[in-house]
Write a protein that holds these residues in place. Structure first.
Motif, PDB file in Angstrom:
ATOM      1  N   LYS A   1      -1.323  -0.396  -4.133  1.00 34.41           N
ATOM      2  CA  LYS A   1      -2.634   0.231  -4.073  1.00 34.41           C
ATOM      3  C   LYS A   1      -2.603   1.450  -3.157  1.00 34.41           C
ATOM      4  N   TYR A   2      -3.339   2.482  -3.552  1.00 37.51           N
ATOM      5  CA  TYR A   2      -3.484   3.681  -2.744  1.00 37.51           C
ATOM      6  C   TYR A   2      -4.360   3.350  -1.543  1.00 37.51           C
ATOM      7  N   ILE A   3      -4.016   3.909  -0.373  1.00 32.46           N
ATOM      8  CA  ILE A   3      -4.724   3.524   0.854  1.00 32.46           C
ATOM      9  C   ILE A   3      -6.170   4.005   0.882  1.00 32.46           C
ATOM     10  N   LYS A   4      -6.502   5.020   0.078  1.00 28.56           N
ATOM     11  CA  LYS A   4      -7.890   5.490   0.043  1.00 28.56           C
ATOM     12  C   LYS A   4      -8.704   4.571  -0.857  1.00 28.56           C
ATOM     13  N   LYS A   5      -9.669   3.933  -0.276  1.00 26.51           N
ATOM     14  CA  LYS A   5     -10.474   2.965  -1.015  1.00 26.51           C
ATOM     15  C   LYS A   5     -11.220   3.642  -2.164  1.00 26.51           C
ATOM     16  N   GLY A   6     -11.233   2.956  -3.286  1.00 31.33           N
ATOM     17  CA  GLY A   6     -11.941   3.466  -4.454  1.00 31.33           C
ATOM     18  C   GLY A   6     -11.141   4.445  -5.285  1.00 31.33           C
TER      19      GLY A   6
ATOM     20  N   THR B   1       0.826  -1.202   0.000  1.00 34.36           N
ATOM     21  CA  THR B   1       0.000   0.000   0.000  1.00 34.36           C
ATOM     22  C   THR B   1       0.862   1.254   0.000  1.00 34.36           C
TER      23      THR B   1
END
Length: 400
Positions: free
Chosen positions: A370-375, A342
């Protein structure tokens, strides 16, 4: 192992260690306890000369003697353990070596230095306590390029065939460990600890050295966990946990004219947690010509890392820098493979290469960040010319 050290060098290093271990077993009674030379374990009495007397005796006796630092706290002022010696040197540190708090005691760049030694084995689980908190406010390097670094805690200089195993470095005033112009060096199972806010407290800095192997270590500090400087050849970093800190970095390169090239780095099976950077290659802008090549970063886990993968050829930590000229450090054959986890920044992969000498043969293979902010998807960014390829599943989508 042959990749790291080269065939004959491996044999020499293993023979050195076998001799040390064999000597320790055969001459179990030949232990030079620093207390018998006048060291006092109360944490207040200066034991520097006692340590030097023990070292000089072992150094001149031709091997078969082990220096013992027993349990207790030993205050020692700056020390230089000097070679060459007549035999392999072994030091077992069980207690705590404590540095003076105040900079007035230091007239050189280092606290404890080992130099001009062929065959060295340091172990025992002891602690090098740099007592850096009082000195950190005097560090001007975060703001000034021409600053003088504060004393490093531990330095190997012109050392060959050495193993540093199982020790802890705590709160160094500056770099915790420096490996300088040395070869066939193994650092195994060390712990390095300093607050995230401590300036320029690089965990292990390697410069001008070859066949260096760092394994099974835990590093948390206020700067790079491991920094690979100019002039290195064949460095391996395996099973290292980094955090907090600024990550595992090549560089910074190109700060000074005449720097030697960097060739051959493998960083494998490491975890970085909560760090500013993950795996990084950094060169100063307006830097003179040199090259850095043949790097592999693979099987790496990122846990909430701000810049998981970054090449930065406009490195400058100061408020104003010379932006008229690009970096002339040529980067080539750099592989990022099987890196996952992340990112705390939206741009998880940042490749900022030089306008003058494009990056060559950069590979992204099996990347999942993946970016920690979902979506919100993570992004990759390429600046200037980046020649390379992507293979397998690469997230974020590559810009190469």
């Amino acid at each position: 192992m042959d990749w790291i050290f080269g065939g004959r060098s491996v044999q020499r290093l293993m023979l050195s260690l076998l001799i040390i271990w064999g000597v320790n077993a055969t001459y179990a009674d030949h232990i030079l306890n620093v207390k018998k030379f006048g060291a006092v374990s109360n944490g207040k009495t200066d034991s520097s000369q006692a340590f030097l007397r023990a070292w000089e005796k072992a150094c001149n006796l031709g091997g078969g003697f082990k220096i013992l630092v027993p349990n207790g706290v030993f205050l020692v002022k700056p020390l230089v353990f000097q070679g060459p010696c007549k035999g392999f040197m072994a030091m077992q540190i069980k207690g705590i070596l404590r540095a003076p708090k105040y900079l007035s005691y230091f007239h050189d760049d280092d606290w404890i230095k080992f130099e001009h030694i062929d065959g060295l084995f340091i172990s025992g689980g002891g602690v090098f306590d740099g007592q850096g908190a009082v000195a950190w406010p005097h560090n001007k390097c975060p703001k000034r390029k021409d600053c003088k670094l504060l004393p490093a805690s531990f330095k190997l200089a012109h050392v060959t065939n050495a193993t540093i195993q199982g020790i802890t470095s705590l709160d160094s005033k500056s770099f915790h460990m420096i490996i300088f112009e040395s070869r066939n060096i193994r650092v195994d199972g060390v712990k390095i600890k300093a607050p995230e806010t401590s300036p320029n407290t690089d965990g292990i800095h390697i410069e001008g050295s070859s066949n260096v192997n760092v394994t099974r270590s835990v590093i948390g500090t206020g700067d790079d966990c491991i920094s690979v400087g100019p002039g290195n050849k064949k460095v391996s970093i395996l099973d290292v946990f980094c955090g907090p800190g600024h990550g595992i970095s090549v560089g910074s390169l190109g700060k000074y004219p005449g720097e030697d090239d960097v060739f051959g780095l493998r960083v494998r099976n490491c975890t970085l947690a909560g760090t500013m950077n993950g795996v990084r290659v950094k060169t100063w802008q307006a830097s003179p010509r040199s090259s850095a090549s043949d790097f592999v970063f693979e099987d790496i886990v990122m846990r909430d890392v701000y810049n998981p993968i970054i090449i930065d050829q406009k490195y400058c930590p100061y408020s104003s820098c010379d932006e008229k000229f690009p970096s002339m450090v040529k980067l080539s054959n750099i592989k990022f493979r099987n890196i996952r986890g992340t990112s705390t920044s939206k741009v998880a992969v940042k490749l900022l290469c030089s306008k003058a000498v494009p990056c060559e043969d950069v590979e992204l293979r099996d990347i999942n960040l993946k970016y920690i902010k979902k979506g919100v998807p993570a992004l990759a960014s390429c600046s200037n010319v980046v020649h390379g390829s992507s293979k397998g599943l690469v997230i974020p989508p590559p810009c190469i």
